[in-house]
Motif scaffolding. Sequence first.
Motif, mmCIF file in Angstrom:
data_model
loop_
_atom_site.group_PDB
_atom_site.id
_atom_site.type_symbol
_atom_site.label_atom_id
_atom_site.label_comp_id
_atom_site.label_asym_id
_atom_site.label_seq_id
_atom_site.Cartn_x
_atom_site.Cartn_y
_atom_site.Cartn_z
ATOM 1 N N ALA A 199 12.187 48.309 53.465
ATOM 2 C CA ALA A 199 11.477 49.280 54.302
ATOM 3 C C ALA A 199 10.702 50.270 53.449
ATOM 4 N N VAL A 200 9.540 50.664 53.943
ATOM 5 C CA VAL A 200 8.765 51.746 53.353
ATOM 6 C C VAL A 200 8.390 52.701 54.478
ATOM 7 N N VAL A 201 8.828 53.947 54.345
ATOM 8 C CA VAL A 201 8.604 54.961 55.373
ATOM 9 C C VAL A 201 7.711 56.052 54.807
ATOM 10 N N ALA A 202 6.751 56.477 55.582
ATOM 11 C CA ALA A 202 5.891 57.603 55.210
ATOM 12 C C ALA A 202 5.662 58.448 56.456
ATOM 13 N N ASP A 203 4.915 59.519 56.318
ATOM 14 C CA ASP A 203 4.714 60.421 57.452
ATOM 15 C C ASP A 203 3.970 59.766 58.603
ATOM 16 N N ASP A 204 3.155 58.757 58.298
ATOM 17 C CA ASP A 204 2.452 58.043 59.360
ATOM 18 C C ASP A 204 2.317 56.581 58.974
ATOM 19 N N ASP A 205 1.991 55.743 59.947
ATOM 20 C CA ASP A 205 1.923 54.299 59.719
ATOM 21 C C ASP A 205 0.894 53.924 58.668
ATOM 22 N N VAL A 218 9.867 52.610 61.778
ATOM 23 C CA VAL A 218 10.845 51.887 60.968
ATOM 24 C C VAL A 218 12.236 51.968 61.581
ATOM 25 N N ALA A 219 12.621 53.125 62.071
ATOM 26 C CA ALA A 219 13.948 53.258 62.682
ATOM 27 C C ALA A 219 14.096 52.334 63.880
ATOM 28 N N GLU A 220 13.044 52.185 64.655
ATOM 29 C CA GLU A 220 13.107 51.290 65.815
ATOM 30 C C GLU A 220 13.305 49.843 65.365
ATOM 31 N N ARG A 267 16.535 61.301 58.016
ATOM 32 C CA ARG A 267 16.340 62.303 59.060
ATOM 33 C C ARG A 267 16.153 61.630 60.424
ATOM 34 N N GLU A 268 15.343 60.584 60.460
ATOM 35 C CA GLU A 268 15.083 59.904 61.731
ATOM 36 C C GLU A 268 16.318 59.171 62.244
ATOM 37 N N ASN A 321 15.072 59.774 66.459
ATOM 38 C CA ASN A 321 15.697 61.093 66.412
ATOM 39 C C ASN A 321 17.025 61.152 67.167
ATOM 40 N N ALA A 322 17.865 60.166 66.944
ATOM 41 C CA ALA A 322 19.171 60.133 67.586
ATOM 42 C C ALA A 322 20.205 59.662 66.587
#
Length: 380
Positions: free
Chosen positions: A269-275, A333-335, A370-371, A2-3
């Motif tokens: 990458a695959v991003v979802a609301d939770d791992d 994922v962002a990390e 967003r992240e 979130n940065a």
Amino acid sequence: MNAVNPVPLSVLDLSPVSEGSTVPQALHNTLDLARKVEAWGYKRYWVAEHHFVAVASSAPAVLVGAIAAATSTIRVGAAAVQLGHNTAIGVVESFGTLDALYPGRIDLGLGRSGQRRAEALAAGSAPEPAPRPTQIRDGLIIPPPFPTAKLLSSSRLATSFGLLQQPGAESPDFARQVEDILAFLDGTFTTPDGTDLHANPGEGADVEVWVFGSSAGPSAELAGRLGLPFGANYHVSPGTTVEAVEAYRAAFRPSSILRKPYVVVSADAVVADDDATARELASTYGHWTHSIRSGHGAIPYPDPETTPPLTDEQRELVEDRLVTQFVGSPGTVAERLDTLRRVTDADELVVTSVTHGHADRVRSYELLAREWGLARIRAA
């Protein structure tokens, strides 16, 4: 996270055809995704050139034109046009046409294809170097390089490349083709006998030329020597990406195009609301990658709900790709992406996200934007 992160994000799309879907639907999905990621602040939308497989990006110039027409500000391009079965003038005229219609928005990525296969065949039965163990560099996984000689010498690939060229044609020298493309674009091309030829459309086009590579080989050296931006393929060859970037920077010479090196690094990458949800969505990535690695070509992207787990033998072939796919919640994922950025010192990251369901793929890019702190998402 979130940065606001220090580098832009871009998109690499293969227009994958999902199991049970169609090519027309895959292409419509690409246009839909392009419109959305433009609104979310992604910098570029690139398509990859592949043939005789279950992806719909086989004609990159045509698809780039359709995407550019469907959007208004995002840069659009190919990552990459495979020069082994294209001529320099054909590429320049195609992308010059695109620039004339959508000025200042077109990227022309260039990659070796037939050249790599020719080199593998010339090497014959030379043994592959002994595999090294997996390394962890400042948190980034660097697996052993995947041995490509067997895949590049497969009969299916030979047939494919044969059909992509005129009978008896040979893949020309990659460096010479890239230099010819640059000369056509800036109007300095000359033939050995001094014939004056100009590319129309093409000459003077405001096309951004890139070179893509997977290792510390000819592509990285050429991009550096010519002072071009370089794309390094962590999502394809994670075991050799860091050394490719290092080789590019070592070879770099300032040019009229760039005063200092510029590197974009790709990640899957695959991003979802939770791992847990993300892991389920990505659970058939290994099957899809195995179809490529085993020489059969990319299959329709499998449905996680109906696809059995990989066997141990199948998993062994694609383990390097599985452990380097970035899967999880937006923060997870962002990390990992930021780790990739930090270790490679990338100026930009390009993300390819493939899922069976189009809505899940769209959601993946939205959550990541967003992240990551893309400007338009923050303003929404």
